[in-house]
Design a protein around this motif. Sequence first.
Motif, PDB file in Angstrom:
ATOM      1  N   TYR A 684       0.814  -1.214   0.000  1.00  0.00           N
ATOM      2  CA  TYR A 684       0.000   0.000   0.000  1.00  0.00           C
ATOM      3  C   TYR A 684       0.856   1.276   0.000  1.00  0.00           C
ATOM      4  O   TYR A 684       0.361   2.357   0.335  1.00  0.00           O
ATOM      5  CB  TYR A 684      -0.947  -0.021   1.202  1.00  0.00           C
ATOM      6  CG  TYR A 684      -1.917  -1.165   1.132  1.00  0.00           C
ATOM      7  CD1 TYR A 684      -2.944  -1.187   0.181  1.00  0.00           C
ATOM      8  CD2 TYR A 684      -1.811  -2.264   1.989  1.00  0.00           C
ATOM      9  CE1 TYR A 684      -3.830  -2.239   0.097  1.00  0.00           C
ATOM     10  CE2 TYR A 684      -2.692  -3.335   1.905  1.00  0.00           C
ATOM     11  CZ  TYR A 684      -3.697  -3.315   0.953  1.00  0.00           C
ATOM     12  OH  TYR A 684      -4.574  -4.371   0.868  1.00  0.00           O
ATOM     13  N   ASN A 685       2.143   1.120  -0.378  1.00  0.00           N
ATOM     14  CA  ASN A 685       3.043   2.275  -0.509  1.00  0.00           C
ATOM     15  C   ASN A 685       3.092   3.116   0.762  1.00  0.00           C
ATOM     16  O   ASN A 685       3.040   4.354   0.723  1.00  0.00           O
ATOM     17  CB  ASN A 685       2.621   3.146  -1.697  1.00  0.00           C
ATOM     18  CG  ASN A 685       2.753   2.415  -3.023  1.00  0.00           C
ATOM     19  OD1 ASN A 685       3.730   1.705  -3.246  1.00  0.00           O
ATOM     20  ND2 ASN A 685       1.756   2.567  -3.885  1.00  0.00           N
ATOM     21  N   LEU A 686       3.160   2.453   1.900  1.00  0.00           N
ATOM     22  CA  LEU A 686       3.244   3.144   3.177  1.00  0.00           C
ATOM     23  C   LEU A 686       4.694   3.229   3.634  1.00  0.00           C
ATOM     24  O   LEU A 686       5.573   2.524   3.122  1.00  0.00           O
ATOM     25  CB  LEU A 686       2.413   2.414   4.233  1.00  0.00           C
ATOM     26  CG  LEU A 686       0.898   2.404   4.044  1.00  0.00           C
ATOM     27  CD1 LEU A 686       0.243   1.487   5.059  1.00  0.00           C
ATOM     28  CD2 LEU A 686       0.328   3.817   4.189  1.00  0.00           C
ATOM     29  N   SER A 687       4.916   4.054   4.629  1.00  0.00           N
ATOM     30  CA  SER A 687       6.202   4.098   5.317  1.00  0.00           C
ATOM     31  C   SER A 687       6.117   3.209   6.552  1.00  0.00           C
ATOM     32  O   SER A 687       5.029   3.037   7.123  1.00  0.00           O
ATOM     33  CB  SER A 687       6.506   5.541   5.732  1.00  0.00           C
ATOM     34  OG  SER A 687       7.510   5.563   6.728  1.00  0.00           O
ATOM     35  N   PRO A 688       7.229   2.620   7.003  1.00  0.00           N
ATOM     36  CA  PRO A 688       7.180   1.830   8.252  1.00  0.00           C
ATOM     37  C   PRO A 688       6.614   2.622   9.422  1.00  0.00           C
ATOM     38  O   PRO A 688       6.043   2.048  10.345  1.00  0.00           O
ATOM     39  CB  PRO A 688       8.654   1.454   8.483  1.00  0.00           C
ATOM     40  CG  PRO A 688       9.241   1.428   7.113  1.00  0.00           C
ATOM     41  CD  PRO A 688       8.564   2.532   6.359  1.00  0.00           C
ATOM     42  N   ALA A 689       6.740   3.949   9.373  1.00  0.00           N
ATOM     43  CA  ALA A 689       6.237   4.787  10.469  1.00  0.00           C
ATOM     44  C   ALA A 689       4.720   4.832  10.512  1.00  0.00           C
ATOM     45  O   ALA A 689       4.144   5.273  11.507  1.00  0.00           O
ATOM     46  CB  ALA A 689       6.787   6.208  10.324  1.00  0.00           C
ATOM     47  N   ASN A 690       4.053   4.375   9.443  1.00  0.00           N
ATOM     48  CA  ASN A 690       2.583   4.414   9.405  1.00  0.00           C
ATOM     49  C   ASN A 690       1.931   3.247  10.130  1.00  0.00           C
ATOM     50  O   ASN A 690       0.705   3.215  10.269  1.00  0.00           O
ATOM     51  CB  ASN A 690       2.088   4.440   7.956  1.00  0.00           C
ATOM     52  CG  ASN A 690       2.476   5.682   7.218  1.00  0.00           C
ATOM     53  OD1 ASN A 690       3.024   5.620   6.126  1.00  0.00           O
ATOM     54  ND2 ASN A 690       2.215   6.857   7.811  1.00  0.00           N
ATOM     55  N   LEU A 691       2.708   2.258  10.565  1.00  0.00           N
ATOM     56  CA  LEU A 691       2.155   1.129  11.319  1.00  0.00           C
ATOM     57  C   LEU A 691       2.919   0.972  12.620  1.00  0.00           C
ATOM     58  O   LEU A 691       4.141   1.154  12.670  1.00  0.00           O
ATOM     59  CB  LEU A 691       2.259  -0.176  10.522  1.00  0.00           C
ATOM     60  CG  LEU A 691       1.250  -0.430   9.412  1.00  0.00           C
ATOM     61  CD1 LEU A 691       1.437  -1.833   8.855  1.00  0.00           C
ATOM     62  CD2 LEU A 691      -0.179  -0.250   9.881  1.00  0.00           C
ATOM     63  N   LEU A 692       2.200   0.627  13.667  1.00  0.00           N
ATOM     64  CA  LEU A 692       2.802   0.278  14.951  1.00  0.00           C
ATOM     65  C   LEU A 692       2.144  -1.003  15.437  1.00  0.00           C
ATOM     66  O   LEU A 692       0.912  -1.085  15.483  1.00  0.00           O
ATOM     67  CB  LEU A 692       2.623   1.403  15.961  1.00  0.00           C
ATOM     68  CG  LEU A 692       3.334   1.230  17.305  1.00  0.00           C
ATOM     69  CD1 LEU A 692       3.750   2.585  17.883  1.00  0.00           C
ATOM     70  CD2 LEU A 692       2.475   0.488  18.321  1.00  0.00           C
ATOM     71  N   ILE A 693       2.941  -1.992  15.772  1.00  0.00           N
ATOM     72  CA  ILE A 693       2.412  -3.306  16.179  1.00  0.00           C
ATOM     73  C   ILE A 693       2.317  -3.369  17.692  1.00  0.00           C
ATOM     74  O   ILE A 693       3.307  -3.174  18.402  1.00  0.00           O
ATOM     75  CB  ILE A 693       3.322  -4.442  15.660  1.00  0.00           C
ATOM     76  CG1 ILE A 693       3.514  -4.318  14.149  1.00  0.00           C
ATOM     77  CG2 ILE A 693       2.722  -5.794  16.028  1.00  0.00           C
ATOM     78  CD1 ILE A 693       2.251  -4.406  13.340  1.00  0.00           C
ATOM     79  N   GLU A 694       1.094  -3.629  18.201  1.00  0.00           N
ATOM     80  CA  GLU A 694       0.881  -3.772  19.641  1.00  0.00           C
ATOM     81  C   GLU A 694       0.969  -5.236  20.045  1.00  0.00           C
ATOM     82  O   GLU A 694       0.452  -6.119  19.348  1.00  0.00           O
ATOM     83  CB  GLU A 694      -0.492  -3.220  20.039  1.00  0.00           C
ATOM     84  CG  GLU A 694      -0.566  -1.711  20.046  1.00  0.00           C
ATOM     85  CD  GLU A 694      -1.820  -1.216  20.768  1.00  0.00           C
ATOM     86  OE1 GLU A 694      -2.398  -2.010  21.561  1.00  0.00           O
ATOM     87  OE2 GLU A 694      -2.215  -0.070  20.539  1.00  0.00           O
ATOM     88  N   LEU A 695       1.603  -5.489  21.209  1.00  0.00           N
ATOM     89  CA  LEU A 695       1.771  -6.846  21.714  1.00  0.00           C
ATOM     90  C   LEU A 695       1.333  -6.894  23.167  1.00  0.00           C
ATOM     91  O   LEU A 695       1.451  -5.902  23.884  1.00  0.00           O
ATOM     92  CB  LEU A 695       3.250  -7.268  21.630  1.00  0.00           C
ATOM     93  CG  LEU A 695       4.054  -6.693  20.469  1.00  0.00           C
ATOM     94  CD1 LEU A 695       5.441  -6.340  20.906  1.00  0.00           C
ATOM     95  CD2 LEU A 695       4.101  -7.699  19.354  1.00  0.00           C
ATOM     96  N   THR A 696       0.831  -8.028  23.609  1.00  0.00           N
ATOM     97  CA  THR A 696       0.514  -8.210  25.019  1.00  0.00           C
ATOM     98  C   THR A 696       1.458  -9.233  25.624  1.00  0.00           C
ATOM     99  O   THR A 696       2.072 -10.034  24.913  1.00  0.00           O
ATOM    100  CB  THR A 696      -0.933  -8.699  25.210  1.00  0.00           C
ATOM    101  OG1 THR A 696      -1.092  -9.956  24.552  1.00  0.00           O
ATOM    102  CG2 THR A 696      -1.933  -7.706  24.640  1.00  0.00           C
ATOM    103  N   GLU A 697       1.560  -9.201  26.932  1.00  0.00           N
ATOM    104  CA  GLU A 697       2.467 -10.114  27.621  1.00  0.00           C
ATOM    105  C   GLU A 697       2.107 -11.570  27.343  1.00  0.00           C
ATOM    106  O   GLU A 697       2.985 -12.416  27.153  1.00  0.00           O
ATOM    107  CB  GLU A 697       2.414  -9.836  29.125  1.00  0.00           C
ATOM    108  CG  GLU A 697       3.368 -10.674  29.948  1.00  0.00           C
ATOM    109  CD  GLU A 697       3.321 -10.293  31.409  1.00  0.00           C
ATOM    110  OE1 GLU A 697       3.535 -11.183  32.244  1.00  0.00           O
ATOM    111  OE2 GLU A 697       3.078  -9.104  31.710  1.00  0.00           O
TER     112      GLU A 697
END
Length: 820
Positions: A684-697
């Motif tokens: 989708y021609n995005l920059s890596p800065a356009n996504l943030l991956i959330e994780l839980t313990e």
Amino acid sequence: MEELGREELLSYISDMPFSDFLPVLEGSVFCTFVIKPWEKRIMFSDKMKEMIGQEASEEMLLTAFFQYIPEDERAEVAGTYDAVIGELTSDRFEHVSLTHSIRRSESEIFKISVDMEIVNIGSSRYIAGVVSDKSEDISRKAYNQLFGEGSDTYLFTYDVFEDTCYMSNKFVEDFDLVSSVVKKFSSEIRNYIHPDDKDKITDLFNGFIDHQDEGKGIIIRFLAPGRGELHLRFDGFSDAGTDGRMGGDSRYVSGSFSDVTGLICETRKKDNIIDVSNAIVFTADINLSTIRFSENIKEIFPEVPLEISGDFVEIMAEYVIEEDRKRFRNSFHRIITEIGRSFSMEIRVRTKEDKIIWLACRGRSYTDTITKINTIVGTAFDLSQMNEVKETVEKKEACHELTGLPTRDKLTSDAQRLIRDKDILTAAIILADIKDFSAFNDRYGRSVGNEILLALSDLLKSYCPQDTNVYHIGIDTFAILWPDATQKTVTDFMTNIHEYTIQPLETGQGSFFISLGLAAAFYPESNTVEELLTHAEIALHKVKQDKKLKYSIFSPVDMHELKERVDFEVQISQCIRNNMENFQLYYQPLFDAKSGELVGAEALLRWQTPSGELANPEKVVAALETADQMGPVGSWILNEAAKQCAKWISKGAPKEFYIHVNATADDLIKKDFAQEVMSVIDRYNLSPANLLIELTETSFMKNMALCRKNLFDLNNNNIRTALDDFGSGYSSFNYLKELPVSEIKIDKTFVDDMETVEFNRAFISAMTELAHSIGIGVVVEGIETESQANAIKDMGADIFQGYYFGKPMSVFAFWNQYFS
């Protein structure tokens, strides 16, 4: 010339040839009439008495005639007559035709056609005309009702000579046909048939035309643009002639189909559930003394035929070991002699290789209301294939090899003896199960898992009352048999055990926090040992599904909830198979704490029920985890969130706008998860800065090593990650040290009471300072008031999230509120 009377006028009109004044008249004439335009009176010939009665024999006002027109047409028809009289008398038209209804009674309505024009009789100008009966006969009415709008049936009539088919309205609507008349039918119909069934439809028609083969019951898959794949069952042909007898018409053939798509889908669902459970399914015809098994019985007994006739109970009993044989016979004989009863039992069977296998059997008998056949239906599960009951296949006389506690067999026999004791009025079975126990084995090794089991065993033995017994009945499941138990004593016990496990469990290899699932069932509410265990397990499953539930005591409502949960999981799975049907993403805004500007959003999964409501998100996630569908859903969420981010940016959103995507445990144990994220960004021609991956313990507990590798791969590709629910788990601080996390999200529980609980305020402030000192950003979620926002801003948090700033909302609502 003097004004003529009714009889004279009608006689004068009847002597005139119709062609002289009504050249366009078609059809048979029912009666004639004359209208005096200046008085608006009408005179009918006597034939009209058959329609409206004796009043037709007298001259009447038009307004009186209009009373015989049905009320829903009356005003419009009366206005039409007035207009027509005006047009004719002013010579604008030579003749006029109109059609309307006439009512003789509430249930008898005629359809008439009225043709009229001006005639000169003497010095006066009259309007003369005829009435034609256009009412349909019963055959035409039946045809229109069955083939027209409102009919919900697939009907057709096929012209063999012209290869033309006349289809009912149901066909037209569902198949988006241009017309109800389909020419070149034999070739056109194949465009609407599933490729594998095209020969079926040809054989069906040819079979009847050539050999009078009715073909009833054949199911053909149709492809309908309006509804997708349809399963239609053929109900039969008819070539009856005018006398109603078959074979009377060699040219026209009629027939019908019934929609059985819903039935096919339900059958598939049931089959899939059975396949997933690996259950052996059996059905027995008590009247014919036959029993049939599903093919997977061959996995245990290759030599057993799929159908047994005769005394099938005795034939099957030969496979049951001698100690369980009597119980097996009694259970089957009871439901055979008492129709409507059910049984639930666990028995041991011996295979041809002399191997003993535990089977959990469930069954019931009923009388089929249609066929009146007494039937038995049931299932049998191979318990040796289920980890939760692995110990049930150990030797009966042995104790558990690790804890030394008696096993399930001992519990069953002790409970049986207890409820037979006339002095025992009540009893309870309590189950205790370690939630996510496999995660301890995966992360710390099996030796640590064994130490945890030993420590829990000691804890239960030390806390149980003196007259109770503790059993180890599953890999991580313990049971307590409690005679003379009451609701209060059992509830107090489960509360105390739960509070004790809030503290870490001390073992020979360190301290570990565990979470217990606790559940109980009571005798005599559950009046057999099998019911006691089954009901306790149902209650335990309820606790495992609801993370907020500490413990549960079985009630009949739980059975209903279990059925609802299974139905819900089936619906969810069906939607996934239908290309994520009814799934959607909602977005909750993220604001910069210092500037107050919108910087991003968190993508949150939502699922719309068939009734149109949004289901509880936690319930949806639990269903996905149970159905083992988090993997494909996680990939869909990642793709949809990235696609939506790209759309918003292309429409004018800031190029720095980013979306938080929640990664599941299944995502993090994919070997190529980081590559999957990068592929979506490139797509989708995005920059890596356009996504943030959330994780839980909890996401890390399946495979810490693989999760760690994926996080470092994401970090190396400049993709940020956030540790969600920070502070709610036991290892949050360790993860900050071990993993390349970009942000922490402080859990909502610390925000809720921050204005009254000093610890919560201090925790948020300290964690913010700590995170900043090691270069990690801070997101605070669950902010619901202005005072909370101001206090957290003063503490130096970076990003705000919560209902005070915006609730999760649909794509359309989010765009309208923040970007439009």
